[in-house]
Each structure stands twice: as C-alpha cells, then as structure tokens.
Design an enzyme around this catalytic site. Structure first.
Site, mmCIF file in Angstrom:
data_model
loop_
_atom_site.group_PDB
_atom_site.id
_atom_site.type_symbol
_atom_site.label_atom_id
_atom_site.label_comp_id
_atom_site.label_asym_id
_atom_site.label_seq_id
_atom_site.Cartn_x
_atom_site.Cartn_y
_atom_site.Cartn_z
ATOM 1 N N HIS A 193 8.963 0.065 -7.613
ATOM 2 C CA HIS A 193 8.393 0.215 -8.956
ATOM 3 C C HIS A 193 9.199 1.205 -9.802
ATOM 4 O O HIS A 193 10.042 1.931 -9.290
ATOM 5 C CB HIS A 193 6.929 0.684 -8.867
ATOM 6 C CG HIS A 193 6.074 -0.205 -8.030
ATOM 7 N ND1 HIS A 193 4.984 0.246 -7.318
ATOM 8 C CD2 HIS A 193 6.149 -1.536 -7.774
ATOM 9 C CE1 HIS A 193 4.426 -0.756 -6.666
ATOM 10 N NE2 HIS A 193 5.114 -1.845 -6.927
ATOM 11 N N HIS B 270 -4.108 -6.803 1.424
ATOM 12 C CA HIS B 270 -2.778 -7.094 0.878
ATOM 13 C C HIS B 270 -2.409 -8.507 1.287
ATOM 14 O O HIS B 270 -2.553 -8.883 2.451
ATOM 15 C CB HIS B 270 -1.743 -6.101 1.400
ATOM 16 C CG HIS B 270 -0.419 -6.234 0.717
ATOM 17 N ND1 HIS B 270 0.515 -7.181 1.095
ATOM 18 C CD2 HIS B 270 0.128 -5.564 -0.343
ATOM 19 C CE1 HIS B 270 1.585 -7.074 0.314
ATOM 20 N NE2 HIS B 270 1.380 -6.111 -0.560
#
Length: 414
Positions: free
Chosen positions: A106, A169
């Site tokens: 990110h 997830h």
C-alpha cells in the site's frame, strides 16, 4: 417479506415474495466487554502458551511493534498503549521501542494518519514509521520459493511484537498472526510470490488447514522468529469484542475461533438467489472493496445461480491495476488464464472476481456507469428492487433466497 440493507450511507428497502421462503443470514450478537482496553489488558495478562510480555523482554533490547496501516480496521490506538504499559513493567524505555506500520504493497501514510493510528500519546512517546518494501533484508527462502525479505528495522530488532485484527481474508483464510510480517513488512517481490498461491486449492476465506497462502505466511517464522502477538476480533461497530495474546499460532487461532463463533453462519445448502450488501460505506466505496463481500457471499449461492450485489461503488473500480485488468481482458476466463501466466498485485482481485463469475451471474446495483459494470461482466442495475425482481423472474417461482445484509463480515458455509 420486507428487508432493508445498507447502500453507501443509507438503508434501501426491498421485498421478496413469501413463496421463496427467504432466509436472512446475520452475524450472531457479540458478547459485551468491560471496555476495549480492558479486554486487551485481559489478554496481555493471560497470554496463550508464552510467558507474559513483561517477562519476555529486557531493558536495553531494541523492540519493534508491528501495527496495521490505515487501510485496515485494527484499533491500534487501543492496542498500542496497553502493549507499552506491559513493556514498561519490564523497564523498557520508550527510546528503545519503534512502531512499524506494515504497509505491504500500500501507499505511504501521512504523519497525521500515523498519529491517528497510534494515538497522540503513543505517537509522541515512541518512534512511529512506515515499512518500506524497498528497504528489506533477505533472510531466506520458503519451500515454495517465496523470498523472505523483511523491512530492515524489523529484521534487525531484538524483539518483535505483532498486533492486528482478525477477520476473514478471501485467500489467506484470516488476517492477523504472521500476516503482519508477510505481507505486512515484506518486499513487493515476496508479497507477489506469496499471493500467487491464491489460485491453488485451499486458499479461501475461513480456511487455515491446507491453505497454501497461510502456510507460506507462517513458514516465515523459521527465518524471523516473532516473540509475541496481540490480535483482536471486532464487532460490527469496529469495536474490540475479543482479544488474544501470546504465541503467534495459538493466540491467532483463538481469535479465529471467536470470529467463527460470531460471523461464520451455517447453511443447509446454497440458494438459487443471494442478495448481498457490503454493509455500506466504506466497504462499497468502489468495486475493489466490494469484491470482499462478493467473495464471502459466493459460498451461499449455487452453481448457475444469481448474486444480487448492492454496492454503490461511487469511486468506480477503485484501483488502477484492478481497473486495467478489467479493461484489458474481455471475459472471466481471460482474467483467470492471465493471472496464471503473469501474476500481478491488483490484477489478482480481478481474477478472484472472475472465479465467482464462473459460478454465478452477478447483478450489480450501483452508482457506477453501466459501461464499467458491463465491461466487468456483470449486469448493471440502479434500483435494488428491480434487480431482485429480475433475478427471481429468471430463477423461477420455486427459487430459494438468502439475504446477507453485512457481506463484508458474514461468511456462509455448509
């Protein structure tokens, strides 16, 4: 029957005829805790299969606490002060502690974001930095070829403490545990290699046993021993509902077990039509975010069924790479084939979406332009009731129906 689900920041009503016997799938009620901080302190005082943290660390040791970045809902501002209290009991000085926000792949964070995540007191007391995938130390190679490249301040620390929240997830099974290291503070090459395992059997939400992604993540411990973890599970308001601390595997599994007791919903069999909302903003701000709810809901719809997804997606696709993969490949088969041939972070989400589209049609109720929805191989709608009626008309009067109001948190499983 009348229902209403969250769409962006509002609730949208719709109805399903009683002949379909619709069933609503909701998480169970979370037990109340005295306070978020009290729950974290309880876990720290009762670690699983390790001594207390204050008995592990020693004064003068360089200590790194890995925390989640701004893209994750982990309440670091609750967890970090409690961890520092525990370190203080061992005589550890603030200048020997560094908080590392695991960025994975990110973007870097602003100082204001770091301050908000750590809380003002912690931010003012200890060094708080982002990880850097370009500043890593190579520590070895996992069995499947994943390079263990770790952000240097973490690799060089005397003691490593991992924090984070546990949620489902879509290919690692659950977040939390050693995932704070891989991909949290790893190199891009390592992350890409690890994530390639998502297309192998066993890599799906709620699964740990035989999950190649999770096994790869946890093998990293052989090259970088972790001393202690603090993982929390959150309620629907993103408040701490449960905390587990101690051993990197056993404490993580306790948090996963708690999560399952609240959010894993047993179903008898998949339905013909599944109507799912992400739970609204910010989980439906773009298709990249909404994909998680689609992936969870796929377990509730039968082969050849229809999934009606309520997701505003005001920001469109939400990722340049994700959007490019949708634009560059015409069909779900094309995207699945391409991810096998040349894995790319961001593109992996388009392939995950494509795998769902191989199972069922997706009717997307959205603010996105029709052309963007159609290019992503979904049918666009701008009114939820219209989409529901169209799905039921196609599947027939005997069609079975599930309604999932909080798709981002609910995991239906047979």
């Amino acid at each position: 029957m009348e229902f209403k689900v969250k769409y962006f920041k509002d609730y949208v009503p719709f109805h399903v005829d009683d002949c379909h016997h619709p069933i609503e799938l909701n998480p169970k009620e979370c037990p109340k805790v005295e306070s978020e901080a009290a729950e974290v302190r309880r876990a720290l005082a009762n670690p699983i299969d390790t001594p207390r943290l204050c008995e592990i660390v020693k004064p003068g040791e360089k200590i790194v606490i890995v925390a989640s970045d701004v893209t994750r809902p982990s309440p670091s501002w609750v967890i970090l002060p409690c961890v520092l209290e525990e370190l203080g009991k061992a005589g550890v000085k603030d200048e020997d502690v560094t908080v590392v926000f695991g960025l994975g792949s990110h973007r870097s964070q602003t100082e204001e974001e770091k301050k908000r995540l750590a809380g003002e007191e912690v931010y003012s007391r200890v060094k708080c930095i982002d990880s850097d995938p370009d500043n890593c130390e190579h520590m070895g190679t996992c069995k499947n070829g994943t390079s263990v490249d770790i952000f240097k301040p973490v690799a060089e620390a005397d003691r490593i403490i991992l924090t984070g929240n546990v949620e489902y997830h879509y290919f690692a099974g659950y977040s939390g545990g050693m995932k704070a290291i891989m991909p949290g503070v790893s190199s891009r090459e390592a992350i890409q290699s690890n994530h390639k395992n998502m297309i192998r059997p066993g890599a799906y939400a709620g699964n740990l046993e035989g999950n190649p992604v999770r096994e790869d993540i946890e093998e990293v411990y052989d090259f970088l021993p972790v001393d202690f973890i603090v993982n929390v599970a959150l309620d629907d308001h993103k408040q701490v509902a449960f905390a587990a601390a101690g051993d990197r595997i056993l404490a993580h599994r306790e948090a996963c077990k708690f999560l399952d007791s609240i959010y894993k919903i047993k179903i008898d069999k998949p339905a013909d039509v599944v109507i799912v909302s992400t739970g609204g903003y910010p989980k439906d701000i773009n298709l990249y975010q909404a994909q998680k709810s689609i992936d969870n809901a796929k377990h509730a719809v039968r082969e050849g069924g229809i999934m009606v997804v309520a997701a505003s997606c005001k920001e469109g696709y939400g990722s340049d790479v994700f959007g490019r993969w949708i634009q560059d490949y015409d069909t779900p088969d094309d995207r699945i084939k391409a991810i096998h041939e040349h894995f790319e972070l961001g593109g992996h989400k388009s392939a995950a979406l494509a795998l769902v589209q191989k199972k069922c049609d997706i009717y997307l109720v959205t603010d996105m332009e029709d052309s963007l929805v159609t290019k992503a191989n979904m049918t666009p709608f701008h009114d939820l009731q219209t989409a529901v009626d169209a799905a039921l008309d196609k599947m027939g009067k005997d069609a079975s129906v599930y309604v999932i109001p909080i798709g981002g948190s609910t995991l239906p499983m047979e």
